[in-house]
Enzyme design. Structure first.
Site, short mmCIF file in Angstrom:
data_model
loop_
_atom_site.label_atom_id
_atom_site.label_comp_id
_atom_site.label_asym_id
_atom_site.label_seq_id
_atom_site.Cartn_x
_atom_site.Cartn_y
_atom_site.Cartn_z
CG ASP A 104 2.21 -15.91 -46.18
OD1 ASP A 104 1.14 -15.57 -46.69
OD2 ASP A 104 2.32 -16.78 -45.29
N1 URA Z 1 0.23 -20.94 -46.39
C1 URA Z 1 0.86 -19.98 -45.69
O1 URA Z 1 0.74 -19.89 -44.49
N2 URA Z 1 1.63 -19.14 -46.37
C2 URA Z 1 1.83 -19.20 -47.70
O2 URA Z 1 2.57 -18.39 -48.26
C3 URA Z 1 1.17 -20.21 -48.40
C4 URA Z 1 0.37 -21.07 -47.72
#
Ligand code: URA
Length: 232
Positions: A104
């Protein structure tokens, strides 16, 4: 036997004139010796050709680790947001690298890139059970009941089921989470489903690879041995 400058172009290091400039700058070594003359012939199977000390190879599998900072989206292009591709040095941007899975925008840490589509799919397939370890800061404190719920496979708030995962409480508001799949916002949603919303997330490991002391924002090209251990 191949000309050194042609070999460097085949490795995706740039056009003839860009490769010439690279050679002139002394950043290319052949078997440990800086070489500035692109006309020399090399045995491309045997010679160890490096850029800034990292081995380059033609048309082979390239895998790169980035220590992703927050604020970049995992996408090859985006109309409004900065992308992780912008963090790759220019010589690597020419290699048609794709991010392996996604982090993310606000998540930091280990993100792999490869030019090898088959390897990419293997690394992200839940069937292959490639573990990914995350460090999370979160509200609340993880309990043994949470550990058990993770190990049995959580049900997220939208009803979707997760594969069994590992939760290791590190104390108040801190945990390590190990998962083998990559659903959208997976770790944040897993923690939220147990009433522990995540406030900070960093991926520290993927398969046998660790972030180690790679600085935030920096990249490292994997060695041939590491690529072999990834299953290539
Ligand atoms: N899980 C998440 O919630 N975000 C990420 O970036 C990776 C795994």
């Amino acid at each position: 036997m191949d000309r050194l400058d042609k070999f460097l172009c085949d490795c995706g290091l740039g056009t003839r004139s860009q490769v010439k400039a690279l050679l002139k700058s002394g950043r290319i070594t052949v078997d440990g010796i800086a070489v500035k003359d692109g006309n020399i012939k090399i045995n491309t199977q045997a010679a160890c050709v490096c850029l800034d000390g990292e081995r380059v190879s033609a048309a082979g599998t390239v895998v790169v680790i980035l220590n992703k900072p927050a604020g970049y989206v995992t996408a090859t292009e985006d109309a409004t947001e900065p992308t992780v591709m912008q963090l790759l040095p220019t010589q690597l941007r020419k290699l048609d690298l794709k991010p392996v899975g996604r982090l993310d925008k606000q998540t930091e840490g280990l993100l792999l890139f490869t030019n090898d589509g088959e390897l990419l799919h293997r690394l992200i397939s839940p069937k292959k059970q490639v573990p990914k370890v995350y460090y999370a800061r979160h509200e609340g404190t993880a309990s043994q009941e949470d550990v058990l719920a993770f190990s049995e496979g959580l049900t997220l708030r939208d009803g979707s089921r997760c594969l069994p995962a590992k939760l290791k409480p590190l104390g108040a508001g801190e945990s390590l989470i190990s998962v083998c799949e990559g659903k959208y916002h997976q770790v944040r949603r897993m923690m939220a489903s147990r009433g522990m919303p995540v406030t900070y997330l960093e991926r520290r490991e993927e398969a046998f690879l660790k972030l180690g002391d790679l600085p935030r924002g920096a990249v490292r090209v994997l060695t041939e041995e590491e690529i072999r251990l990834l299953g290539k």
